[in-house]
Motif scaffolding. Structure first.
Motif, PDB file in Angstrom:
ATOM      1  N   CYS A 783       2.908   4.012  -2.866  1.00 16.48           N
ATOM      2  CA  CYS A 783       2.179   2.760  -2.635  1.00 16.48           C
ATOM      3  C   CYS A 783       0.841   3.049  -1.943  1.00 16.48           C
ATOM      4  O   CYS A 783      -0.178   2.400  -2.249  1.00 16.48           O
ATOM      5  N   ALA A 784       0.838   4.008  -1.022  1.00 15.92           N
ATOM      6  CA  ALA A 784      -0.399   4.381  -0.323  1.00 15.92           C
ATOM      7  C   ALA A 784      -1.410   4.969  -1.312  1.00 15.92           C
ATOM      8  O   ALA A 784      -2.607   4.637  -1.280  1.00 15.92           O
ATOM      9  N   GLU A 785      -0.935   5.851  -2.184  1.00 11.37           N
ATOM     10  CA  GLU A 785      -1.830   6.433  -3.178  1.00 11.37           C
ATOM     11  C   GLU A 785      -2.341   5.365  -4.154  1.00 11.37           C
ATOM     12  O   GLU A 785      -3.507   5.379  -4.556  1.00 11.37           O
ATOM     13  N   ALA A 786      -1.450   4.439  -4.526  1.00  8.91           N
ATOM     14  CA  ALA A 786      -1.856   3.346  -5.418  1.00  8.91           C
ATOM     15  C   ALA A 786      -2.907   2.469  -4.735  1.00  8.91           C
ATOM     16  O   ALA A 786      -3.895   2.049  -5.361  1.00  8.91           O
ATOM     17  N   TYR A 787      -2.698   2.201  -3.437  1.00  5.83           N
ATOM     18  CA  TYR A 787      -3.674   1.411  -2.657  1.00  5.83           C
ATOM     19  C   TYR A 787      -5.048   2.078  -2.697  1.00  5.83           C
ATOM     20  O   TYR A 787      -6.076   1.418  -2.924  1.00  5.83           O
ATOM     21  N   ASN A 788      -5.100   3.375  -2.494  1.00  7.58           N
ATOM     22  CA  ASN A 788      -6.374   4.098  -2.508  1.00  7.58           C
ATOM     23  C   ASN A 788      -7.051   4.017  -3.878  1.00  7.58           C
ATOM     24  O   ASN A 788      -8.272   3.876  -3.972  1.00  7.58           O
ATOM     25  N   GLU A 808      -5.873  -8.964  -3.834  1.00  7.95           N
ATOM     26  CA  GLU A 808      -4.527  -9.409  -3.483  1.00  7.95           C
ATOM     27  C   GLU A 808      -3.519  -8.290  -3.698  1.00  7.95           C
ATOM     28  O   GLU A 808      -2.635  -8.054  -2.867  1.00  7.95           O
ATOM     29  N   LEU A 809      -3.647  -7.569  -4.829  1.00  9.57           N
ATOM     30  CA  LEU A 809      -2.770  -6.433  -5.105  1.00  9.57           C
ATOM     31  C   LEU A 809      -2.920  -5.360  -4.024  1.00  9.57           C
ATOM     32  O   LEU A 809      -1.933  -4.794  -3.541  1.00  9.57           O
ATOM     33  N   SER A 810      -4.167  -5.109  -3.639  1.00 15.32           N
ATOM     34  CA  SER A 810      -4.454  -4.086  -2.623  1.00 15.32           C
ATOM     35  C   SER A 810      -3.741  -4.402  -1.307  1.00 15.32           C
ATOM     36  O   SER A 810      -3.146  -3.522  -0.674  1.00 15.32           O
ATOM     37  N   LYS A 811      -3.778  -5.676  -0.898  1.00 16.03           N
ATOM     38  CA  LYS A 811      -3.122  -6.086   0.349  1.00 16.03           C
ATOM     39  C   LYS A 811      -1.618  -5.849   0.279  1.00 16.03           C
ATOM     40  O   LYS A 811      -1.000  -5.367   1.237  1.00 16.03           O
ATOM     41  N   LYS A 812      -1.016  -6.172  -0.853  1.00 16.34           N
ATOM     42  CA  LYS A 812       0.432  -6.017  -0.997  1.00 16.34           C
ATOM     43  C   LYS A 812       0.831  -4.545  -1.004  1.00 16.34           C
ATOM     44  O   LYS A 812       1.854  -4.162  -0.436  1.00 16.34           O
ATOM     45  N   LEU A 813       0.018  -3.722  -1.657  1.00 10.80           N
ATOM     46  CA  LEU A 813       0.314  -2.291  -1.680  1.00 10.80           C
ATOM     47  C   LEU A 813       0.207  -1.677  -0.284  1.00 10.80           C
ATOM     48  O   LEU A 813       1.018  -0.825   0.103  1.00 10.80           O
ATOM     49  N   LEU A 814      -0.806  -2.127   0.465  1.00  7.70           N
ATOM     50  CA  LEU A 814      -0.971  -1.622   1.832  1.00  7.70           C
ATOM     51  C   LEU A 814       0.240  -1.983   2.676  1.00  7.70           C
ATOM     52  O   LEU A 814       0.772  -1.147   3.440  1.00  7.70           O
ATOM     53  N   LYS A 815       0.709  -3.193   2.518  1.00  9.09           N
ATOM     54  CA  LYS A 815       1.886  -3.654   3.261  1.00  9.09           C
ATOM     55  C   LYS A 815       3.116  -2.810   2.878  1.00  9.09           C
ATOM     56  O   LYS A 815       3.898  -2.393   3.751  1.00  9.09           O
ATOM     57  N   CYS A 816       3.270  -2.551   1.581  1.00  7.53           N
ATOM     58  CA  CYS A 816       4.419  -1.760   1.115  1.00  7.53           C
ATOM     59  C   CYS A 816       4.330  -0.306   1.589  1.00  7.53           C
ATOM     60  O   CYS A 816       5.354   0.355   1.812  1.00  7.53           O
ATOM     61  N   SER A 817       3.125   0.202   1.761  1.00  6.66           N
ATOM     62  CA  SER A 817       2.956   1.615   2.129  1.00  6.66           C
ATOM     63  C   SER A 817       3.328   1.905   3.574  1.00  6.66           C
ATOM     64  O   SER A 817       3.651   3.041   3.923  1.00  6.66           O
ATOM     65  N   VAL A 818       3.292   0.878   4.415  1.00  9.55           N
ATOM     66  CA  VAL A 818       3.588   1.115   5.839  1.00  9.55           C
ATOM     67  C   VAL A 818       4.970   0.615   6.235  1.00  9.55           C
ATOM     68  O   VAL A 818       5.424   0.843   7.341  1.00  9.55           O
TER      69      VAL A 818
END
Length: 822
Positions: A783-788, A808-818
């Protein structure tokens, strides 16, 4: 057709010449004997074969085959070469073939056309091609003589039964005009020429040519040049196919040559140039407002009357002024070279473009809208557009179908030319990078506009138009706020013209009219029904097929059948006022609504299969290759999918019916689309099988990688996890992630296609299964790599809605990565 009009067409280079054996009767052999006609050649071959009283002494096919059986193929080749040697030709032959014809076709085998134009330095010297000659890029720019039955200069034992149509056996074995790529050129020449001149050809045995000519629009501009002593019976038969001038070839050429001395216009006179592939915009200055009937026709069938452009106090009365128009006009004024417009089915691309023309009609711009890519004409049109003075805007709708046209523009200095290119949203970016590369578009020289959603002011405008024209039907008594909610509600109008149109169709007499048309169409005989289904599919799928092409595909002469032409329900979809078939129904939404009401899966499969088989003959030309691609593209196919219970059966039958065509057998794109269709109906087992087939036929290189296949494979892996169809959770997730993280190396590939699949990462079903299987750490890292990757892409995005969606997708991925636990 008046003789003077015929002469003018020939001298302007817009006439096609077709010659038969009767045109070469005055030719002499090297022994100064009369040149053999087809009849005399048959008699001679029978005589040499010791056949004294053949049942039909004029049957050249049987005579040639008999000679070959009595002797050998080598002997037949030698005899034909000997019989058809040219000794001398007449003055009229030299003059006839030396005019600048749009194209020359002959059913003869001999070299008379070539000898007639073979003088040293002759600028119009003819080059021979046969139906087997592969077409090169610039062939249609040259002066060609197309030998329909074969050319004596290329006669060999092999070609005798391959391309030289002489014996009965060769007529059966060799491809006819319809099956050759030159057949598509011939058809377009007949359609675009101002006149067709046929000399010495009776058409009694030339059924291939007769089928092409038997079209009302072609018949009206066809003239047969026949001898003075033509029989009344022969003249009567020929007049079914055109007008007849019984003056003889010699007198015809003499009159033409005399006329040329007095006629000032030449093929180089630009003031007389008539565009065929492009439509030139004529300013609209209506004096009266549109009636409610004309507004109704706009909504119902997409017909745009000039009165719709009426303005009062500078504002349209019955059209929406899209706010994007101001932004597009600003881009044009600032010199942006390419403007891309995209919208979903029925969301107003064509109407937006017409509005753009109207807004700029007095601002010094010339508009050229591509109508049809005629293989032999478009290049000439483009050359003239480039040389036109002033500012020019070239408009190409569904631009992904016309890459060859754009490539031709790319050959020139395009200063003063700007492009407006439109496509459906699902396809607009498939060739965008390629077009930018062709036209050498730099940073800041292109702009993209999404026309799908209506702004508040535009919603108010359309609500006013519906009110003023009484189109609310059973919803007329709703309050203004309730009507507004209908227009913007997510499951109603959804701020889209498509949704609003469907609202109107379902709440007004439009629905009853559609139901009535449907019931009447169902009662039509099979051939009529098939034609109308294909017409509706063409509109729904945006296929580059003209109304006249439909008749060729289904082998039906629609414009000549009075019962069909005069049927009022047929006239709802097609019109024939010009003597040829044209589309009357221009609304993709209405076409799709009619298709869904008809519930005609089997007929859809049948007519699209016939379309594929027809296009397969000409697959080497861009138009027909694009048709072959578009009719299997799942993004197109899904537009007419009917009741959900039938989708799986329909899709499997549809793709299965096409898989044996030569073009598709080893075609990676076909198997990819089949896989996507199977994915859609949840047949993941078949989807993987067909995706494997797509990979196996893919040809990889340094600059071409299986981007689409990899993206679909990643999607399939994620769907298997999401729907609980696999136990290999970790392996499939990590494999999907690896595919989606691959860098894009080809300008044809759009990273947004990868990124949109990251939404699956944020779904609770995927996340929970990863954590349940002890893969939480790997999940968060992915998820972190996808966010980047999303963040990197967002730096290059300019389109507002796309940017908002991916933010919006970026925010959700960041949340999932942490998040370290489920």
């Amino acid at each position: 057709m008046q003789k003077e009009d015929v002469f003018k067409s020939i001298l302007k280079g817009t006439a096609v010449l077709i010659t038969g054996s009767g045109a070469h009767l005055d030719v002499k052999t090297p022994n100064n004997d009369d040149f053999p006609s087809g009849v005399n050649l048959a008699k001679q071959l029978y005589k040499l074969s010791n056949i004294d009283n053949p049942e039909n002494p004029w049957d050249l096919q049987d005579a040639a085959e008999t000679f070959q059986e009595r002797f050998s193929a080598e002997d037949l080749v030698k005899e034909i070469r000997n019989q058809l040697r040219v000794g001398s030709i007449q003055k009229e032959h030299r003059e006839l073939y030396s005019f600048k014809w749009q194209r020359v076709y002959t059913t003869n085998y001999d070299e008379v056309p070539l000898i007639a134009t073979s003088k040293n330095g002759h600028s119009l010297a003819l080059e021979p091609v046969t139906l087997k000659t592969p077409r090169r890029d610039n062939d249609l720019e040259n002066n060609l003589c197309v030998y329909i039955n074969g050319y004596i200069g290329r006669l060999t034992v092999q070609s005798l039964n391959d391309e030289f149509r002489l014996t009965g056996r060769s007529y059966l074995a060799a491809d006819g005009l319809k099956e050759s790529e030159w057949g598509s050129v011939f058809g377009e020449d007949l359609e675009t020429a101002d006149c067709i001149v046929i000399i010495g050809l009776s058409l009694a045995y030339d059924l291939d040519i007769k089928r092409f000519i038997f079209n009302k629009n072609v018949i009206e501009k066809t003239i047969f040049i026949e001898s003075l002593n033509i029989s009344s019976d022969k003249k009567r038969k020929l007049e079914r196919m055109g007008s007849v001038e019984a003056i003889g070839m010699k007198a015809f050429v003499q009159e033409l040559s005399e006329y040329q001395k007095k006629y000032r216009v030449t093929i180089d006179d630009k003031s007389y140039y008539c565009y065929k592939s492009f439509e030139i915009y004529e300013p609209k200055r209506p004096r009266k407002n549109a009636t409610s009937f004309e507004v109704y026709d706009l909504f119902m069938s997409g017909q745009i009357k000039d009165s719709l452009w009426y303005r009062k106090n500078g504002k349209y009365s019955n059209l929406i002024f899209r706010q994007n128009l101001l932004d597009v006009i600003k881009c044009i004024n600032e010199g942006v070279r390419v403007i891309y417009l995209h919208a979903n089915l029925g969301n107003g691309k064509s109407l937006f473009i017409e509005s753009l023309k109207h807004q700029l009609q007095n601002k010094g711009f010339k508009f050229f809208t591509l109508k049809e890519d005629y293989q032999g004409i478009t290049a000439k049109d483009i050359r003239n557009i480039v040389n036109e003075p002033g500012s020019k805007i070239v408009i190409i709708e569904n631009y992904y179908n016309f890459l060859s046209v754009i490539k031709q523009f790319g050959l020139y200095n395009m200063s003063g030319i700007q492009f407006v290119l439109s496509a459906r949203t699902v396809l607009y970016d498939t060739r965008l990078c390629e077009v930018n590369d062709i036209l050498k578009i730099g940073e800041g020289q292109s702009a993209i506009f999404n026309l799908n959603k209506l702004e508040n002011r535009e919603v108010y405008q359309i609500q006013t138009i519906i009110n003023n024209n009484g189109l609310w039907g059973e919803k007329s008594n709703l309050s203004p706020s309730e009507k507004s909610k209908l227009l913007v509600g997510p499951k109603k109008g959804n701020r889209e013209l498509q949704g609003i149109m469907l609202l109107l169709v379902n709440s007004t007499s439009m629905k009853k009219r559609i139901e009535q048309v449907v019931e009447e169409i169902k009662q039509l005989p099979g051939n009529y029904y098939d034609i109308l289904i294909l017409a509706l599919l063409i509109k729904t799928m945006s296929l580059n097929i003209s109304a006249n092409d439909m008749g060729k595909i289904l082998d039906i002469k629609v414009a000549l059948d009075t019962h069909f032409v005069e049927n009022p329900n047929v006239q709802e979809i097609l019109e024939f006022s010009s003597g040829t078939a044209e589309f009357k129904l221009r609304s993709a939404i209405t076409a799709n609504a009619i298709l869904q009401e008809l519930d005609c899966n089997e007929t859809i499969i049948k007519v699209l299969s016939k379309t594929a088989h027809y296009a397969n003959y000409y697959a080497e030309t861009e138009k027909y290759e694009n048709i072959l691609k578009n009719i299997i593209s799942y993004s197109h196919v899904k537009t007419f999918l009917l009741k959900s219970s039938q989708r799986e059966k329909f899709l499997l039958n549809y793709y299965n019916d096409l898989k044996e065509l030569d073009y598709y057998k080893e075609n990676s794109f076909y198997w990819l689309q089949y896989s996507i269709a199977c994915t859609y109906v949840g047949r993941y087992d078949l989807a993987q099988t067909y995706l494997n087939s797509a990979y196996s036929w893919f040809r990889e290189s340094e600059r071409v990688v299986p981007f689409q296949l990899d993206t679909q494979q990643a999607k399939l892996y994620l769907l298997l996890i999401e729907n609980g169809k696999t136990t290999d959770i970790k392996e499939k997730f990590l494999n999907a992630h690896a595919l989606l993280m691959k860098p894009v190396i080809s300008f044809k590939d759009n990273p947004a296609k990868q990124i949109v699949n990251f939404w699956s990462y944020t779904k609770s079903t995927v996340k929970n299964q990863m954590f349940t299987n002890g893969c939480g750490k790997e999940y968060c890292a992915c998820c972190a790599e996808a966010y980047n990757k999303v963040q990197d892409y967002l730096r290059r995005v300019t389109e507002k809605r796309e940017k908002s969606n991916f933010n919006e997708l970026s925010k959700k991925l960041l949340k999932c990565s942490v998040k370290s636990d489920s």
